[in-house]
Write an enzyme that holds these catalytic residues in place. Structure first.
Site, PDB file in Angstrom:
ATOM      1  N   HIS A 158       0.723  -1.138  -0.120  1.00 46.73           N
ATOM      2  CA  HIS A 158       0.011   0.040   0.154  1.00 46.73           C
ATOM      3  C   HIS A 158       1.000   1.286  -0.005  1.00 46.73           C
ATOM      4  O   HIS A 158       2.072   1.182   0.230  1.00 46.73           O
ATOM      5  CB  HIS A 158      -1.066   0.154   1.263  1.00 46.73           C
ATOM      6  CG  HIS A 158      -2.144  -0.777   1.192  1.00 46.73           C
ATOM      7  ND1 HIS A 158      -1.938  -2.286   1.467  1.00 46.73           N
ATOM      8  CD2 HIS A 158      -3.367  -0.644   0.406  1.00 46.73           C
ATOM      9  CE1 HIS A 158      -3.144  -2.706   1.340  1.00 46.73           C
ATOM     10  NE2 HIS A 158      -4.016  -1.985   0.835  1.00 46.73           N
ATOM     11  N   LYS A 162      -0.592   4.947   4.492  1.00 43.13           N
ATOM     12  CA  LYS A 162      -1.388   4.083   5.070  1.00 43.13           C
ATOM     13  C   LYS A 162      -1.048   3.697   6.610  1.00 43.13           C
ATOM     14  O   LYS A 162       0.276   3.440   6.988  1.00 43.13           O
ATOM     15  CB  LYS A 162      -1.533   2.562   4.558  1.00 43.13           C
ATOM     16  CG  LYS A 162      -2.556   1.572   5.062  1.00 43.13           C
ATOM     17  CD  LYS A 162      -3.089   0.575   4.029  1.00 43.13           C
ATOM     18  CE  LYS A 162      -3.928  -0.539   4.734  1.00 43.13           C
ATOM     19  NZ  LYS A 162      -5.084   0.274   5.220  1.00 43.13           N
TER      20      LYS A 162
HETATM   21  N1  LIG Z   1     -12.618  -1.307   2.794  1.00 42.29           N
HETATM   22  C1  LIG Z   1     -12.440  -0.862   1.773  1.00 42.29           C
HETATM   23  O1  LIG Z   1     -12.464  -1.172   0.541  1.00 42.29           O
HETATM   24  C2  LIG Z   1     -11.218   0.176   1.819  1.00 42.29           C
HETATM   25  C3  LIG Z   1     -11.046   0.919   3.011  1.00 42.29           C
HETATM   26  N2  LIG Z   1     -10.094   1.769   3.185  1.00 42.29           N
HETATM   27  C4  LIG Z   1      -9.786   2.197   4.734  1.00 42.29           C
HETATM   28  O2  LIG Z   1     -10.499   3.523   4.751  1.00 42.29           O
HETATM   29  C5  LIG Z   1      -9.862   4.182   5.902  1.00 42.29           C
HETATM   30  C6  LIG Z   1      -9.623   5.624   5.229  1.00 42.29           C
HETATM   31  O3  LIG Z   1      -8.608   5.524   4.277  1.00 42.29           O
HETATM   32  P1  LIG Z   1      -8.188   7.035   3.460  1.00 42.29           P
HETATM   33  O4  LIG Z   1      -9.259   7.417   2.762  1.00 42.29           O
HETATM   34  O5  LIG Z   1      -7.099   6.162   2.590  1.00 42.29           O
HETATM   35  O6  LIG Z   1      -7.757   7.754   4.779  1.00 42.29           O
HETATM   36  P2  LIG Z   1      -7.458   9.192   4.734  1.00 42.29           P
HETATM   37  O7  LIG Z   1      -6.604   9.436   6.031  1.00 42.29           O
HETATM   38  O8  LIG Z   1      -7.069  10.096   3.389  1.00 42.29           O
HETATM   39  O9  LIG Z   1      -9.089   9.930   5.174  1.00 42.29           O
HETATM   40  C7  LIG Z   1      -9.597   9.729   6.479  1.00 42.29           C
HETATM   41  C8  LIG Z   1     -10.525  10.756   6.538  1.00 42.29           C
HETATM   42  O10 LIG Z   1     -11.509  10.367   8.115  1.00 42.29           O
HETATM   43  C9  LIG Z   1     -11.457  11.899   8.535  1.00 42.29           C
HETATM   44  N3  LIG Z   1     -11.732  11.717  10.115  1.00 42.29           N
HETATM   45  C10 LIG Z   1     -10.899  10.931  10.710  1.00 42.29           C
HETATM   46  N4  LIG Z   1     -11.583  10.913  11.878  1.00 42.29           N
HETATM   47  C11 LIG Z   1     -12.689  11.722  11.974  1.00 42.29           C
HETATM   48  C12 LIG Z   1     -13.734  12.058  12.786  1.00 42.29           C
HETATM   49  N5  LIG Z   1     -13.874  11.697  14.037  1.00 42.29           N
HETATM   50  N6  LIG Z   1     -14.574  12.849  12.219  1.00 42.29           N
HETATM   51  C13 LIG Z   1     -14.762  13.208  10.831  1.00 42.29           C
HETATM   52  N7  LIG Z   1     -13.927  12.806   9.961  1.00 42.29           N
HETATM   53  C14 LIG Z   1     -12.877  12.165  10.639  1.00 42.29           C
HETATM   54  C15 LIG Z   1      -9.989  12.162   8.553  1.00 42.29           C
HETATM   55  O11 LIG Z   1      -9.858  13.554   8.918  1.00 42.29           O
HETATM   56  P3  LIG Z   1      -8.480  13.962   9.481  1.00 42.29           P
HETATM   57  O12 LIG Z   1      -7.386  14.186   8.584  1.00 42.29           O
HETATM   58  O13 LIG Z   1      -8.896  15.121  10.371  1.00 42.29           O
HETATM   59  O14 LIG Z   1      -8.521  13.066  10.540  1.00 42.29           O
HETATM   60  C16 LIG Z   1      -9.863  12.083   6.802  1.00 42.29           C
HETATM   61  O15 LIG Z   1     -10.355  13.064   6.032  1.00 42.29           O
HETATM   62  C17 LIG Z   1      -8.583   3.424   6.302  1.00 42.29           C
HETATM   63  O16 LIG Z   1      -8.921   2.794   7.252  1.00 42.29           O
HETATM   64  C18 LIG Z   1      -8.386   2.600   5.036  1.00 42.29           C
HETATM   65  O17 LIG Z   1      -7.669   1.369   5.090  1.00 42.29           O
HETATM   66  C19 LIG Z   1      -9.837   2.546   2.073  1.00 42.29           C
HETATM   67  C20 LIG Z   1      -9.692   2.119   1.119  1.00 42.29           C
HETATM   68  C21 LIG Z   1     -10.494   1.049   0.665  1.00 42.29           C
HETATM   69  O1  LIG Z   2      -5.852   2.152   3.030  1.00 41.00           O
HETATM   70  C1  LIG Z   2      -5.872   1.721   1.843  1.00 41.00           C
HETATM   71  O2  LIG Z   2      -5.703   2.514   0.873  1.00 41.00           O
HETATM   72  C2  LIG Z   2      -6.804   0.645   1.740  1.00 41.00           C
HETATM   73  N1  LIG Z   2      -7.064  -0.055   2.659  1.00 41.00           N
HETATM   74  C3  LIG Z   2      -7.969  -1.269   2.381  1.00 41.00           C
HETATM   75  C4  LIG Z   2      -7.208  -2.310   3.456  1.00 41.00           C
HETATM   76  O3  LIG Z   2      -6.757  -1.897   4.728  1.00 41.00           O
HETATM   77  O4  LIG Z   2      -7.127  -3.431   2.875  1.00 41.00           O
HETATM   78  C5  LIG Z   2      -8.154  -1.699   1.310  1.00 41.00           C
HETATM   79  C6  LIG Z   2      -7.550  -1.321   0.084  1.00 41.00           C
HETATM   80  O5  LIG Z   2      -6.419  -2.130   0.010  1.00 41.00           O
HETATM   81  C7  LIG Z   2      -6.798   0.162   0.371  1.00 41.00           C
END
Ligand SMILES: NC(=O)C1=CN([C@@H]2O[C@H](COP(=O)(O)OP(=O)(O)OC[C@H]3O[C@@H](n4cnc5c(N)ncnc54)[C@H](OP(=O)(O)O)[C@@H]3O)[C@@H](O)[C@H]2O)C=CC1
Ligand SMILES: O=C(O)C1=N[C@H](C(=O)O)C[C@H](O)C1
Length: 269
Positions: A158, A162
């Site tokens: 990743h 991450k």
């Molecule tokens: N299941 C799936 O298919 C996938 C899962 N993921 C998962 O999704 C999650 C997010 O990934 P990603 O988008 O890359 O991460 P980012 O850090 O880019 O985005 C997370 C966002 O959530 C916000 N956030 C955190 N806490 C709060 C809160 N209490 N209230 C409001 N907003 C909040 C953050 O704000 P701030 O910066 O202020 O903390 C930030 O804007 C990870 O756990 C990742 O592993 C990602 C891709 C695919």
């Molecule tokens: O954090 C990410 O970017 C992603 N998170 C998910 C994971 O923890 O598997 C899904 C995807 O691989 C991207």
């Protein structure tokens, strides 16, 4: 106002949040109602599209999830564990379908999410793409067919931002392999080898994590025996695959009985 289900995207300024907002707004199948960020965030009060540097999307960023969820039928949440636990309670109060993509959740978080799912629909998966969910099915089938002469290793890569390891996807794949083999992943799991580790223990399931650059998400499940290997691989090149899956889950959950579901349920795999 249209009859389409209204969707709130939490963590809307994040990598996934931006993608989700765009995909929901353009879907023609749902209405983007609001984006949620923390109090004090620079985007609060702005149109989501404008905050992203594009055309208006007709929905504002707010720091009030209670008010936003009350106007929605679905909440799509890719944020962080503490936020997701809080949002699970609030989405359940609003009887909105809560789609959880957040990874890195601990046992205690999962218990609280389970409690919220007694009152509302929750769809949670460490990976929302069709390809990875197919891969979990294949992993389980292959693990069922092979004995412990075949060592199982899950390798994931990743981007440098991450924060959790192994990835949620790697753990899903590991769970599938363990289920296929009829063991508990808790007992079989070995993560992050370093130093004089000793020889590999038979029957374990190993995890390795690579972090670098802008890698969207890559997963290999390796079945390694003497003289041959089977390697299952998924490569994501665009976060849209996760966002499309999440929107599909939010729509699928409308009108279902309260409870916890996953993408295998949504996709009917
Ligand atoms: N299941 C799936 O298919 C996938 C899962 N993921 C998962 O999704 C999650 C997010 O990934 P990603 O988008 O890359 O991460 P980012 O850090 O880019 O985005 C997370 C966002 O959530 C916000 N956030 C955190 N806490 C709060 C809160 N209490 N209230 C409001 N907003 C909040 C953050 O704000 P701030 O910066 O202020 O903390 C930030 O804007 C990870 O756990 C990742 O592993 C990602 C891709 C695919
Ligand atoms: O954090 C990410 O970017 C992603 N998170 C998910 C994971 O923890 O598997 C899904 C995807 O691989 C991207």
């Amino acid at each position: 106002m249209s009859d389409l289900p209204g969707i709130v995207v939490t963590g809307v300024s994040g990598r996934m949040g931006r993608m989700l907002a765009q995909i929901v707004a353009e879907s023609g199948k749902a209405r983007l109602v609001a984006g949620v960020e923390r109090p004090g965030h620079a985007w609060i009060g702005q149109d989501i599209g404008v905050a992203m540097g594009g055309a208006p999307l007709g929905a504002l960023v707010t720091d009030d999830p209670v008010e936003a969820f009350a106007r929605a039928q679905g909440v799509i949440d890719f944020t962080a564990p503490a936020a997701t636990v809080e949002f699970a309670g609030l989405a359940a109060q609003a009887r909105a379908v809560h789609v959880i993509g957040t990874t890195g959740l601990e046992e205690a978080d999962l218990e609280k999410i389970g409690a919220a799912a007694r009152h509302a629909v929750i769809v949670r998966a460490g990976n929302m793409s069709l390809g990875v969910n197919l891969l979990t099915r294949l992993t389980r089938k292959i693990a069922e067919a092979l004995d412990e002469d075949w060592d199982i290793e899950v390798v994931e890569a990743h981007h440098r931002m991450k924060v959790d390891a192994p990835s949620g996807t790697a753990l899903m794949l590991g769970e599938a392999a363990a289920a296929g083999r009829g063991v508990s992943l808790k007992d079989a799991r070995v993560s992050g080898r370093d130093g004089i580790t000793g020889v590999r223990e038979r029957g374990t399931i190993g995890f390795s994590a690579i972090r670098g650059g802008d890698i969207v998400g890559e997963h290999d499940v390796i079945f390694a025996a003497d003289g041959e290997r089977v390697i299952l691989r998924h490569v994501a090149t665009d976060r849209a695959v996760f966002a499309r899956g999440a929107l599909r889950a939010a729509l699928w959950g409308q009108g279902r009985k309260p409870g916890q579901y996953d993408m295998i349920d949504v996709l009917g795999l």
